[in-house]
Motif scaffolding. Structure first.
Motif, PDB file in Angstrom:
ATOM      1  N   ARG A  45       1.000  -1.178  -0.069  1.00  0.00           N
ATOM      2  CA  ARG A  45       0.148  -0.029   0.028  1.00  0.00           C
ATOM      3  C   ARG A  45       0.711   1.027  -0.067  1.00  0.00           C
ATOM      4  O   ARG A  45       0.695   2.211  -0.807  1.00  0.00           O
ATOM      5  N   GLN A  46       1.929   1.291   0.743  1.00  0.00           N
ATOM      6  CA  GLN A  46       2.735   2.466   0.957  1.00  0.00           C
ATOM      7  C   GLN A  46       3.493   2.469  -0.331  1.00  0.00           C
ATOM      8  O   GLN A  46       3.836   3.651  -0.712  1.00  0.00           O
ATOM      9  N   GLY A  47       4.096   1.444  -0.613  1.00  0.00           N
ATOM     10  CA  GLY A  47       5.097   1.767  -1.950  1.00  0.00           C
ATOM     11  C   GLY A  47       4.196   2.005  -3.316  1.00  0.00           C
ATOM     12  O   GLY A  47       4.619   2.766  -3.924  1.00  0.00           O
ATOM     13  N   ARG A  48       3.024   1.679  -3.457  1.00  0.00           N
ATOM     14  CA  ARG A  48       2.173   2.050  -4.517  1.00  0.00           C
ATOM     15  C   ARG A  48       1.802   3.444  -4.343  1.00  0.00           C
ATOM     16  O   ARG A  48       1.844   4.261  -5.479  1.00  0.00           O
ATOM     17  N   ALA A  49       1.395   3.990  -3.017  1.00  0.00           N
ATOM     18  CA  ALA A  49       1.215   5.253  -2.889  1.00  0.00           C
ATOM     19  C   ALA A  49       2.342   6.074  -3.275  1.00  0.00           C
ATOM     20  O   ALA A  49       2.105   7.309  -3.683  1.00  0.00           O
ATOM     21  N   ALA A  50       3.456   6.007  -2.751  1.00  0.00           N
ATOM     22  CA  ALA A  50       4.665   6.720  -2.952  1.00  0.00           C
ATOM     23  C   ALA A  50       4.839   6.669  -4.671  1.00  0.00           C
ATOM     24  O   ALA A  50       5.245   7.973  -5.237  1.00  0.00           O
ATOM     25  N   LEU A  51       4.777   5.736  -5.236  1.00  0.00           N
ATOM     26  CA  LEU A  51       4.816   5.453  -6.782  1.00  0.00           C
ATOM     27  C   LEU A  51       3.816   6.540  -7.579  1.00  0.00           C
ATOM     28  O   LEU A  51       4.400   7.141  -8.338  1.00  0.00           O
ATOM     29  N   VAL A  52       2.644   6.326  -7.108  1.00  0.00           N
ATOM     30  CA  VAL A  52       1.696   7.304  -7.637  1.00  0.00           C
ATOM     31  C   VAL A  52       1.955   8.810  -7.181  1.00  0.00           C
ATOM     32  O   VAL A  52       1.751   9.556  -8.251  1.00  0.00           O
ATOM     33  N   THR A  53       2.015   8.937  -6.199  1.00  0.00           N
ATOM     34  CA  THR A  53       2.297  10.401  -5.669  1.00  0.00           C
ATOM     35  C   THR A  53       3.667  10.973  -6.249  1.00  0.00           C
ATOM     36  O   THR A  53       3.783  12.203  -6.967  1.00  0.00           O
ATOM     37  N   ALA A  54       4.609  10.446  -6.533  1.00  0.00           N
ATOM     38  CA  ALA A  54       5.748  10.839  -7.377  1.00  0.00           C
ATOM     39  C   ALA A  54       5.430  11.093  -8.807  1.00  0.00           C
ATOM     40  O   ALA A  54       5.672  12.068  -9.471  1.00  0.00           O
ATOM     41  N   SER A  55       4.445  10.154  -9.337  1.00  0.00           N
ATOM     42  CA  SER A  55       4.284  10.190 -10.837  1.00  0.00           C
ATOM     43  C   SER A  55       3.227  11.444 -11.165  1.00  0.00           C
ATOM     44  O   SER A  55       3.238  12.335 -11.899  1.00  0.00           O
ATOM     45  N   VAL A  56       2.103  11.648 -10.076  1.00  0.00           N
ATOM     46  CA  VAL A  56       1.356  12.754 -10.363  1.00  0.00           C
ATOM     47  C   VAL A  56       2.090  14.113  -9.916  1.00  0.00           C
ATOM     48  O   VAL A  56       1.822  14.923 -10.666  1.00  0.00           O
ATOM     49  N   THR A  57       3.071  14.079  -9.001  1.00  0.00           N
ATOM     50  CA  THR A  57       3.724  15.311  -8.856  1.00  0.00           C
ATOM     51  C   THR A  57       4.582  15.851 -10.215  1.00  0.00           C
ATOM     52  O   THR A  57       4.717  16.887 -10.182  1.00  0.00           O
ATOM     53  N   PHE A  58       5.364  14.754 -10.556  1.00  0.00           N
ATOM     54  CA  PHE A  58       5.964  15.119 -11.979  1.00  0.00           C
ATOM     55  C   PHE A  58       5.006  15.508 -13.113  1.00  0.00           C
ATOM     56  O   PHE A  58       5.452  16.455 -13.642  1.00  0.00           O
ATOM     57  N   ARG A  59       4.019  15.053 -13.001  1.00  0.00           N
ATOM     58  CA  ARG A  59       2.980  15.321 -14.209  1.00  0.00           C
ATOM     59  C   ARG A  59       2.602  16.839 -13.736  1.00  0.00           C
ATOM     60  O   ARG A  59       2.493  17.599 -14.815  1.00  0.00           O
ATOM     61  N   PHE A  60       2.293  17.070 -12.694  1.00  0.00           N
ATOM     62  CA  PHE A  60       1.693  18.243 -12.450  1.00  0.00           C
ATOM     63  C   PHE A  60       2.848  19.579 -12.584  1.00  0.00           C
ATOM     64  O   PHE A  60       2.669  20.402 -13.133  1.00  0.00           O
ATOM     65  N   MET A  61       3.974  19.165 -12.324  1.00  0.00           N
ATOM     66  CA  MET A  61       5.139  19.972 -12.105  1.00  0.00           C
ATOM     67  C   MET A  61       5.606  20.194 -13.753  1.00  0.00           C
ATOM     68  O   MET A  61       5.777  21.365 -14.198  1.00  0.00           O
ATOM     69  N   ALA A  62       5.505  19.228 -14.444  1.00  0.00           N
ATOM     70  CA  ALA A  62       5.538  19.493 -16.004  1.00  0.00           C
ATOM     71  C   ALA A  62       4.566  20.199 -16.807  1.00  0.00           C
ATOM     72  O   ALA A  62       4.804  21.274 -17.402  1.00  0.00           O
TER      73      ALA A  62
END
Length: 153
Positions: A45-62
């Motif tokens: 759960r925590q690993g998937r949340a970290a992966l999704v959060t990193a991906s969404v944050t990257f897309r937002f900043m791009a």
């Protein structure tokens, strides 16, 4: 693993969990006080949340960077520029708040049957980001044309 004979496997595993307080706990990335594999659900759960959060944050900043670039191009095309205080306001109060909120997202209560994508950019994400930037550009052009018409009246 629960003993010294598991140290090699724990080091080479993607998510090794030591189920004991013994020497195997040094080799494992994760240590569980409960000698059961039920802790794996929380790790996933925590690993998937970290992966999704990193991906969404990257897309937002791009997306934010592209929109900021287009905004500056439009400002330059009409002979204006944003002031330093305007940039500071946008970065500190608008963007930082959203980025911090994204970073504090919690994992889902239940595991989904499929895993999140491990890639930051794929075709679908690229198309969605491009469409978002195009739509934003269109609205900014409409607004800047309206402002120019007001100034000429």
């Amino acid at each position: 693993g629960d003993g010294a004979n598991d140290c090699g496997a724990l080091k080479s595993a993607h998510a090794g969990v030591s189920l004991s307080e013994a020497e195997a706990s040094i080799a494992a990335p994760f240590t569980s006080a409960n000698p059961s594999i039920s802790c794996m659900i929380e790790i996933l759960r925590q690993g998937r949340a970290a992966l999704v959060t990193a991906s969404v944050t990257f897309r937002f900043m791009a997306m934010y960077s592209m929109i900021q670039f287009i905004t500056q191009l439009l400002h330059y095309s009409i002979g204006t520029n944003m002031t330093d205080s305007q940039f500071l306001y946008i970065d500190m109060f608008v963007i930082s708040g959203i980025a911090v909120t994204l970073g504090h997202s919690q994992p889902a209560l239940n595991l989904a049957p499929s895993t999140p994508k491990a890639q930051l950019i794929d075709f679908k994400v690229f198309v969605l980001l491009t469409l978002h930037v195009i739509i934003t550009f269109g609205f900014q052009v409409i607004v800047s044309d309206g402002q120019m018409k007001k100034l000429t009246l």
